[in-house]
Design a protein around this motif. Structure first.
Motif, PDB file in Angstrom:
ATOM      1  N   SER A   1       0.812  -1.224   0.000  1.00 52.60           N
ATOM      2  CA  SER A   1       0.000   0.000   0.000  1.00 52.60           C
ATOM      3  C   SER A   1       0.842   1.269   0.000  1.00 52.60           C
ATOM      4  N   ASP A   2       2.158   1.140   0.013  1.00 56.32           N
ATOM      5  CA  ASP A   2       3.057   2.290   0.075  1.00 56.32           C
ATOM      6  C   ASP A   2       3.503   2.662  -1.336  1.00 56.32           C
ATOM      7  N   SER A   3       3.044   3.797  -1.828  1.00 59.08           N
ATOM      8  CA  SER A   3       3.356   4.208  -3.201  1.00 59.08           C
ATOM      9  C   SER A   3       4.810   4.626  -3.373  1.00 59.08           C
ATOM     10  N   ASP A   4       5.527   4.838  -2.273  1.00 60.09           N
ATOM     11  CA  ASP A   4       6.939   5.209  -2.360  1.00 60.09           C
ATOM     12  C   ASP A   4       7.850   4.005  -2.536  1.00 60.09           C
ATOM     13  N   VAL A   5       7.320   2.821  -2.345  1.00 60.01           N
ATOM     14  CA  VAL A   5       8.117   1.603  -2.503  1.00 60.01           C
ATOM     15  C   VAL A   5       8.239   1.270  -3.985  1.00 60.01           C
ATOM     16  N   ARG A   6       9.461   1.028  -4.442  1.00 63.48           N
ATOM     17  CA  ARG A   6       9.699   0.670  -5.837  1.00 63.48           C
ATOM     18  C   ARG A   6       9.916  -0.833  -6.025  1.00 63.48           C
ATOM     19  N   ALA A   7      10.335  -1.513  -4.972  1.00 65.02           N
ATOM     20  CA  ALA A   7      10.517  -2.963  -5.044  1.00 65.02           C
ATOM     21  C   ALA A   7      10.606  -3.513  -3.636  1.00 65.02           C
TER      22      ALA A   7
ATOM     23  N   LEU B   1       5.798  -1.610 -14.665  1.00 62.50           N
ATOM     24  CA  LEU B   1       6.059  -2.872 -13.967  1.00 62.50           C
ATOM     25  C   LEU B   1       4.774  -3.444 -13.391  1.00 62.50           C
ATOM     26  N   ARG B   2       3.916  -2.555 -12.877  1.00 58.47           N
ATOM     27  CA  ARG B   2       2.650  -3.006 -12.298  1.00 58.47           C
ATOM     28  C   ARG B   2       1.760  -3.642 -13.364  1.00 58.47           C
ATOM     29  N   ALA B   3       1.710  -3.029 -14.539  1.00 56.42           N
ATOM     30  CA  ALA B   3       0.900  -3.565 -15.627  1.00 56.42           C
ATOM     31  C   ALA B   3       1.428  -4.927 -16.072  1.00 56.42           C
ATOM     32  N   ALA B   4       2.749  -5.053 -16.172  1.00 58.38           N
ATOM     33  CA  ALA B   4       3.346  -6.323 -16.583  1.00 58.38           C
ATOM     34  C   ALA B   4       3.062  -7.418 -15.559  1.00 58.38           C
TER      35      ALA B   4
ATOM     36  N   ALA C   1      -4.634  -1.030 -16.397  1.00 60.39           N
ATOM     37  CA  ALA C   1      -3.275  -0.722 -15.952  1.00 60.39           C
ATOM     38  C   ALA C   1      -2.395  -0.317 -17.126  1.00 60.39           C
ATOM     39  N   VAL C   2      -2.585  -0.963 -18.268  1.00 60.03           N
ATOM     40  CA  VAL C   2      -1.835  -0.598 -19.469  1.00 60.03           C
ATOM     41  C   VAL C   2      -2.199   0.821 -19.916  1.00 60.03           C
ATOM     42  N   GLN C   3      -3.481   1.131 -19.906  1.00 60.81           N
ATOM     43  CA  GLN C   3      -3.914   2.467 -20.304  1.00 60.81           C
ATOM     44  C   GLN C   3      -3.373   3.526 -19.349  1.00 60.81           C
ATOM     45  N   ALA C   4      -3.311   3.192 -18.057  1.00 58.51           N
ATOM     46  CA  ALA C   4      -2.771   4.132 -17.068  1.00 58.51           C
ATOM     47  C   ALA C   4      -1.324   4.500 -17.386  1.00 58.51           C
ATOM     48  N   CYS C   5      -0.588   3.565 -17.956  1.00 62.55           N
ATOM     49  CA  CYS C   5       0.795   3.861 -18.350  1.00 62.55           C
ATOM     50  C   CYS C   5       0.815   4.960 -19.409  1.00 62.55           C
ATOM     51  N   PHE C   6      -0.025   4.819 -20.438  1.00 61.88           N
ATOM     52  CA  PHE C   6      -0.038   5.798 -21.525  1.00 61.88           C
ATOM     53  C   PHE C   6      -0.569   7.155 -21.076  1.00 61.88           C
ATOM     54  N   ASP C   7      -1.383   7.170 -20.028  1.00 65.39           N
ATOM     55  CA  ASP C   7      -1.933   8.421 -19.511  1.00 65.39           C
ATOM     56  C   ASP C   7      -1.028   9.091 -18.486  1.00 65.39           C
TER      57      ASP C   7
END
Length: 280
Positions: free
Chosen positions: A63-69, A227-230, A252-258
């Motif tokens: 739930s932490d949006s600052d975490v990358r991995a 990465l989330r979409a994949a 999720a894919v569309q969110a990448c393009f937006d």
């Protein structure tokens, strides 16, 4: 992975009580949620309380949006995770109710890694057996050293491995490899783990820390939404229960393009520099 220099204090719930056989250490370092299994006297074997704490730690990081991995590793050089702590089975896994609680805790920890929206990375050094292998295959990426030792010893202990656990192992390794490891209960090294697909990559012992950190930094520096979409797509494709729907993947894919990151990626490419992704 070496001990990070910059750490933050973990909330109390993230650490197993001190009177337990071991504990789970959690720290945040430069966008990484580093989760370390600590039970060095028993090759980082997992107690019931550790399974429960591990699941909570991963869910918190999700739930932490600052975490990358999310990086999962064992304390010390001897072991990643040697499996469940058999010494407590007499007290914690001795009747149907206890067995059910134990299996829920294991499944919760593994499912948290699988479902986490961030990339999950297992850094495997030394012994990785039984439940340790279950945790490893629950991660998206698995890096090990050449001298690591792997084994699925359930058949030598009289244990049954849950359907969910076998399904995940089969998904990663395929039916033939999975059958071999469960039926023979044999031990094999990091080189074979990479050859059969259990490890994503294997590195020489002397170069392991540097090589693993390079891979982790490469992952954490990529666009989080991509990465989330994949990851959603990879979870959707096997068609297992609880997997994301096609609509979720497409959204999720569309969110990448937006996203701003999509614009940043193009700008960085034109300017011949590394992109600075913000996850939005």
């Amino acid at each position: 992975m070496t001990q990070p220099q910059s750490i933050t204090t973990s909330p109390e719930w993230m650490t197993t009580p001190k009177n337990a056989p071991g504990h789970i250490d959690v720290r945040r370092v430069d966008g990484l949620l580093v989760i370390e299994v600590v039970n060095t006297r028993r090759y980082n074997a997992m107690s019931l309380s550790m399974w429960e704490s591990l699941g909570q730690a991963v869910q918190s990081g999700d739930s932490d949006s600052d975490v990358r991995a999310v990086v999962l590793q064992g304390r010390g050089d001897r072991a990643f995770v040697s499996g469940a702590d058999i010494s407590e089975f007499g007290e914690q896994r001795n009747d149907p109710e206890q067995v059910a609680r134990y299996e829920r805790a294991v499944a919760s920890a593994q499912n948290a890694l699988i479902a986490c929206r961030h990339p999950t990375i297992a850094v495997i050094r030394g012994v990785c057996m039984g439940g340790g292998m279950g945790l490893a295959v629950s991660c998206d990426l698995r890096y090990c050293n050449a001298s690591a030792r792997f084994r699925m010893p359930a058949a030598r202990l009289g244990l049954g491995y849950t359907l969910v656990g076998v399904a995940r192992m089969r998904e990663v390794l395929g039916a033939a490899r999975c059958s071999d490891l469960f039926m023979t209960a044999r031990t094999f090294d990091g080189l074979e783990a990479a050859r059969i697909g259990l490890a994503t990559e294997v590195f020489d012992d002397t170069d392991f820390d540097r090589s693993a950190i390079e891979r982790i930094n490469a992952v954490s520096g990529n666009a989080p939404l991509s990465l989330r979409a994949a990851k959603l797509a990879l979870r959707h494709l096997p068609g297992l229960a609880g997997a994301p729907s096609a609509d979720e993947v497409n959204a999720a894919v569309q969110a990448c393009f937006d996203s701003q990151d999509y614009q940043e990626g193009q700008t960085a490419f034109r300017e011949k520099r590394l992109p600075r992704f913000a996850g939005r």
